[in-house]
Design an enzyme around this catalytic site. Structure first.
Site, PDB file in Angstrom:
ATOM      1  N   HIS A 161     -11.105   2.248   4.522  1.00 43.01           N
ATOM      2  CA  HIS A 161      -9.712   2.181   4.991  1.00 43.01           C
ATOM      3  C   HIS A 161      -8.990   3.523   4.858  1.00 43.01           C
ATOM      4  CE1 HIS A 161      -5.416   0.882   4.751  1.00 43.01           C
ATOM      5  NE2 HIS A 161      -5.793  -0.088   5.560  1.00 43.01           N
TER       6      HIS A 161
ATOM      7  N   SER B  22      -1.711  -0.777   9.416  1.00 44.49           N
ATOM      8  CA  SER B  22      -2.324   0.331   8.677  1.00 44.49           C
ATOM      9  C   SER B  22      -2.767   1.443   9.616  1.00 44.49           C
ATOM     10  CB  SER B  22      -3.590  -0.137   7.950  1.00 44.49           C
ATOM     11  OG  SER B  22      -3.298  -0.743   6.741  1.00 44.49           O
TER      12      SER B  22
ATOM     13  N   ASP C 229      -3.961   5.534  -0.659  1.00 44.08           N
ATOM     14  CA  ASP C 229      -4.841   4.563   0.000  1.00 44.08           C
ATOM     15  C   ASP C 229      -6.092   4.339  -0.844  1.00 44.08           C
ATOM     16  OD1 ASP C 229      -6.317   3.191   2.249  1.00 44.08           O
ATOM     17  OD2 ASP C 229      -4.549   3.848   3.353  1.00 44.08           O
TER      18      ASP C 229
END
Ligand SMILES: *[C@@H]1O[C@H](CO)[C@@H](O)[C@H](O)[C@H]1NC(C)=O
Ligand SMILES: *[C@@H]1O[C@H](CO)[C@@H](O)[C@H](O)[C@H]1NC(C)=O
Ligand SMILES: *[C@@H]1O[C@H](CO)[C@@H](O)[C@H](O)[C@H]1NC(C)=O
Ligand SMILES: *[C@@H]1O[C@H](CO)[C@@H](O)[C@H](O)[C@H]1NC(C)=O
Ligand SMILES: *[C@@H]1O[C@H](CO)[C@@H](O)[C@H](O)[C@H]1NC(C)=O
Ligand SMILES: *[C@@H]1O[C@H](CO)[C@@H](O)[C@H](O)[C@H]1NC(C)=O
Ligand SMILES: *[C@@H]1O[C@H](CO)[C@@H](O)[C@H](O)[C@H]1NC(C)=O
Ligand SMILES: *[C@@H]1O[C@H](CO)[C@@H](O)[C@H](O)[C@H]1NC(C)=O
Ligand SMILES: *[C@@H]1O[C@H](CO)[C@@H](O)[C@H](O)[C@H]1NC(C)=O
Length: 818
Positions: free
Chosen positions: A234, A599, A159
């Site tokens: 994220h 996600s 990620d």
């Protein structure tokens, strides 16, 4: 006016991510991923993982790297390329930055099996453990509370990195880990904002991969840190959903929203950073997967990946999917986001049966906000902000931004300047100070040049009491996601409601002939928007969640695999953040964020898989997948069939397996599924070899495997679902079940036939001993041709209350075999 789904930019930041943009210049360089003949290191010899420090390993790795360099030197002109990586652990090949004509030469070079252009990698955003029933259910089975949930399991995340100082990832010396993770060989790479102390025992390994990003873009050192540090947020969000510490207080703008916990709060975290604020490449992602497999993570979480199918290879044979296949071969449970391109059919970006593709749903939590008008009417809206001063006692002057223009001043009188409240210099400070100002969601928001951050800034500079961001009736409803505002504010995305506000405002406002407002008598107050309500219908499949059917290549020809596999919470999830928030200015400075996307759904399944693996250490990835699938539910919290959001705002329809796979994940039932359907690496190869669209030589080139065996039908791969994408006449499909329970059990088999078919099962019941296995023949016969897929299911009901459910998706093409 019917509102189309207009996605509001600030929150759906996954859509804003910069991707690799390839222009049409013939000789523009791009990255190409090249696979070569010969075994990679991890598969050298007997296919078992080798000791990375052994001489055999090192010698073989060197031979591979040398062969890559020799090939490049002999096939390409010097100076026309740069090699970015040699892949040698699970793939034998390399990534090279070069021109299309040089890439063409590579395609024709000896021992080159596959050349694929890098199409970029995108990021596909607590209370969720309660919603899934974890603390009382699974966590208790694991030893009383959240004390041990996930112990001994290492979850790898490919990620944007991690924010190592976040409390969700803190190591608690008073509560040391007791488990042995000697099977895992990580290491800590340090760099900007990531000192060696960042690997603290909770974070056990952290690496970063940047050669691809550096080849295609000029990285910006203020955000694109060359270290595992997460400047986006994220990666931290995803990691904390799966494995964040339990009971971490969520405080944003001084307001306490409750506590957040990961699904498996005692699992250890291994970070593989491969996506940067400026760019993400598939090359860096594949390189990260290669390393994660070598390190020996137990679970691999991919909330990143290409968001379109490969151009000229089959979906199953892209380098991304091949890397996942080899991860699975090494015993790793691989989970990936289904994609955020719903609700269009065939929009999934997860294709292969060896990875679990996760769809996203809402939870029952909503944040109802409201604006109270001076005549007593209350209008609902969305916004995570506190009430206006003296709410309940005081109302404030309500003004429409375009009525309070500054008389003099040279600024463009365009909507962003004026009605969208983007620039403080356009508004009359004397009128707006202390007022509730109505701003409009107009062109600037639709073309993504206007932002909520700018409204908040205008409100702060001019001292608004609050702002109301209303839909523009000419454009229709918009989608509003709760965002924490530092000032009182609310979004009213529903045009019907907006019209009430505007009508009230016009009635109370005096205007002179030219239309200039002369007296403002409208009043309003904004209510508390930060207190959650737990009344929502849930789960509902999120609009953005990508849908099936799965398909074979970019022509989107459906295939006999079900995607997505499973539904998990992915809408408005609170989790850890990185205050730098390099891609999302509205969330800058925050330690937590409320985000939506597949996600966010993906790490829920990663965490649940960790719990299953901890409870059943010997289970293979396909057994874990089967347990999660066959125990999923098709019913929502009210016992009604789970709905899926459609493309029109507010529209929904009953979900099919193409929306939610097997259904909504049910972790406590997944711990004890009764029966499992398992499949392994050789079965996946046989499956690939049995696909009529894929030539065995292509499979050989991508996987290195000969087609020794084929299935007599691709639908015979032993998956916990049955998909027949073009059924003519009739077909018998076989499934094999293994009893993972501790007692013998008798199962009754029943089928709900999809429309246009009749399904017969043989046997109709069986008794199965612990560890025993049983084959089931499923005959599907077309009774009537249909113009699309129809759906049913097979249910095995056990005498000890196990229920094993398998979704059936069939396209009945004709009643005859020809
Ligand atoms: C497979 O790779 C070989 C070289 O190893 C190449 O000649 C052949 O064209 C490839 N076949 C396919 C179907 O891609
Ligand atoms: C961890 O487990 C492995 C294999 O089960 C064993 O060889 C090793 O000694 C253990 N290490 C510790 C520190 O207990
Ligand atoms: C680098 O990023 C910072 C922070 O986002 C930004 O202010 C700056 O303009 C960027 N520099 C370049 C060269 O893009
Ligand atoms: C976006 O819309 C605004 C307002 O109409 C306009 O000024 C601006 O030029 C537009 N930008 C783009 C990129 O279309
Ligand atoms: C307030 O004004 C609006 C707009 O005219 C109207 O729709 C609403 O019914 C009014 N509320 C009350 C309580 O009169
Ligand atoms: C908008 O609000 C009206 C009145 O409150 C309601 O009937 C309608 O269903 C809402 N529309 C959507 C899409 O929620
Ligand atoms: C196919 O057969 C070859 C030679 O016997 C063997 O080495 C290979 O492992 C087999 N592959 C599979 C996928 O069964
Ligand atoms: C996809 O596969 C079908 C069937 O083999 C083939 O006809 C079609 O050309 C392929 N499309 C692409 C884009 O490769
Ligand atoms: C199946 O057919 C029945 C009767 O024609 C219809 O009511 C139902 O909606 C159909 N179901 C599906 C899943 O197409």
């Amino acid at each position: 006016m019917t509102g189309r789904a207009n996605v509001m930019p600030p929150l759906c930041f996954t859509l804003l991510l910069v991707s690799v943009v390839f222009t049409s210049f013939a000789e523009e360089r791009a990255i190409y991923i090249v696979l070569m003949e010969g075994d990679p290191v991890a598969l050298y010899g007997d296919g078992r993982r080798l000791d990375v420090n052994s001489e055999v390993f090192k010698a073989h790795a060197k031979r591979l790297v040398d062969s890559h360099d020799q090939l490049l030197q002999s096939a390409l002109e010097t100076g026309s390329y740069s090699k970015l990586y040699s892949f040698k652990h699970i793939l034998n090949g390399f990534a090279v930055h070069t021109t299309p004509s040089q890439a063409q030469k590579l395609k024709e070079a000896p021992r080159v099996k596959l050349v694929e252009r890098d199409r970029g990698a995108k990021l596909m955003t607590t209370y969720t453990p309660q919603f899934l029933g974890l603390p009382q259910g699974v966590w208790t089975q694991e030893g009383g509370d959240d004390h041990n949930a996930g112990e001994g399991i290492v979850i790898g995340f490919v990620d944007t990195g991690i924010n190592p100082t976040h409390p969700s990832f803190a190591y608690d010396p008073l509560n040391p880990f007791t488990s042995n993770i000697s099977h895992f060989l990580g290491a800590c790479k340090t760099g900007p904002r990531f000192p060696a102390s960042s690997c603290n025992g909770k974070i056990v390994s952290a690496k970063f991969f940047s050669a691809g990003a550096q080849a295609v873009a000029t990285l910006n050192s203020t955000v694109d840190f060359l270290s595992p540090f997460d400047a986006v947020g994220h990666g931290s969000h995803v990691a904390s959903i799966a494995a964040g510490n339990a009971g971490v207080p969520v405080v944003v703008n001084g307001f306490y929203y409750g506590r957040a916990s990961g699904m498996a709060p005692r699992a250890r975290i291994a970070i593989y950073k491969a996506v940067y604020p400026t760019v993400g490449t598939l090359t860096d992602v594949v390189s990260a997967i290669d390393q994660a497999v070598l390190d020996g993570v137990d679970i691999l979480t991919l909330s990143v990946g290409p968001d379109e199918p490969p151009e000229d290879t089959a979906t199953f044979l892209s380098t991304f999917d091949i890397a996942m296949l080899f991860a699975r071969r090494a015993g790793i449970f691989v989970v990936q986001a289904a994609g955020n391109q719903g609700p269009a059919p065939s929009s999934v970006v997860s294709y292969s049966p060896w990875a679990v593709g996760v769809a996203s749903s809402s939870t029952d939590r909503t944040y109802p906000g409201s604006v109270l008008l001076g005549n007593g009417t209350k209008i609902e809206g969305v916004g995570l902000s506190g009430p206006t001063f003296g709410y309940g006692l005081l109302l404030h002057k309500l003004v429409l931004a375009k009525d309070v223009l500054k008389a003099s001043g040279s600024f463009p009188r365009t909507p962003p300047y004026v009605e969208e409240c983007q620039y403080p210099e356009a508004l009359d400070p004397n009128v707006v100070q202390g007022s509730v100002v109505i701003c409009t969601f107009s062109e600037g928001f639709y073309n993504r040049t206007s932002t909520i951050t700018a409204i908040i800034n205008t409100a702060k500079v001019l001292g608004f009491m609050g702002f109301v961001l209303v839909a523009n009736p000419n454009y229709g409803d918009f989608i509003a996601e709760p965002i924490p505002f530092g000032v009182s504010g609310i979004m009213v995305p529903n045009v019907t409601n907006v019209q009430v506000i505007l009508q009230y405002y016009e009635q109370e406002t005096c205007k002179e002939e030219k239309g200039f407002a002369t007296r403002f008598a409208a009043k309003a107050a904004i209510g508390e928007g930060r207190v959650a309500s737990f009344m929502g219908q849930a789960p509902v499949v999120s609009r953005l969640s990508s849908r099936g059917p799965d398909f074979i290549n970019s022509s989107r020809i459906p295939c006999d695999v079900l995607k997505p596999d499973i539904l998990a919470p992915g809408h408005q999830i609170w989790a850890a953040w990185s205050p730098i928030s390099a891609l999302e200015p509205t969330l800058t400075g925050y330690n937590f964020a409320l985000l939506s996307g597949t996600s966010m759904a993906t790490p829920h399944v990663a965490g649940i898989a960790a719990l299953i693996k901890q409870y059943n250490p010997s289970w293979t990835p396909s057994m874990i997948t089967s347990a999660i699938s066959t125990t999923a539910t098709k019913y929502d919290g009210d016992g009604e069939f789970i709905m899926a959001e459609g493309s029109d705002i507010g529209s929904s329809y009953p979900s099919t397996p193409f929306d939610f796979g097997a259904g909504f994940v049910s972790p406590s039932r997944a711990m004890d599924p009764g029966l499992v359907l398992s499949s392994g690496y050789e079965d996946y190869i046989s499956f690939l070899c049995s696909l009529p669209e894929i030539n065995p030589a292509t499979t050989r080139n991508a996987t290195g495997e000969l087609c020794n065996n084929t299935l007599d039908h691709p639908a015979n791969l032993n998956l916990p679902s049955v998909t027949l994408s073009a059924l003519k006449g009739s077909q018998i499909v076989r499934r094999t079940f293994t009893n993972v329970g501790s007692k013998p059990e008798t199962y009754l088999c029943s089928a709900l036939s999809p429309n246009g078919t009749i399904v017969d099962l043989c046997p109709t019941w069986f008794r199965i001993a612990p560890q025993g296995s049983q084959e089931l023949h499923i005959q599907v016969k077309v009774t009537q041709a249909m113009d699309g897929f129809t759906f049913g299911e097979i249910v095995l009901t056990g005498s000890l209350n196990h229920i094993v459910r398998i979704p059936l998706s069939v396209f009945p093409v004709s009643t005859s075999n020809t």
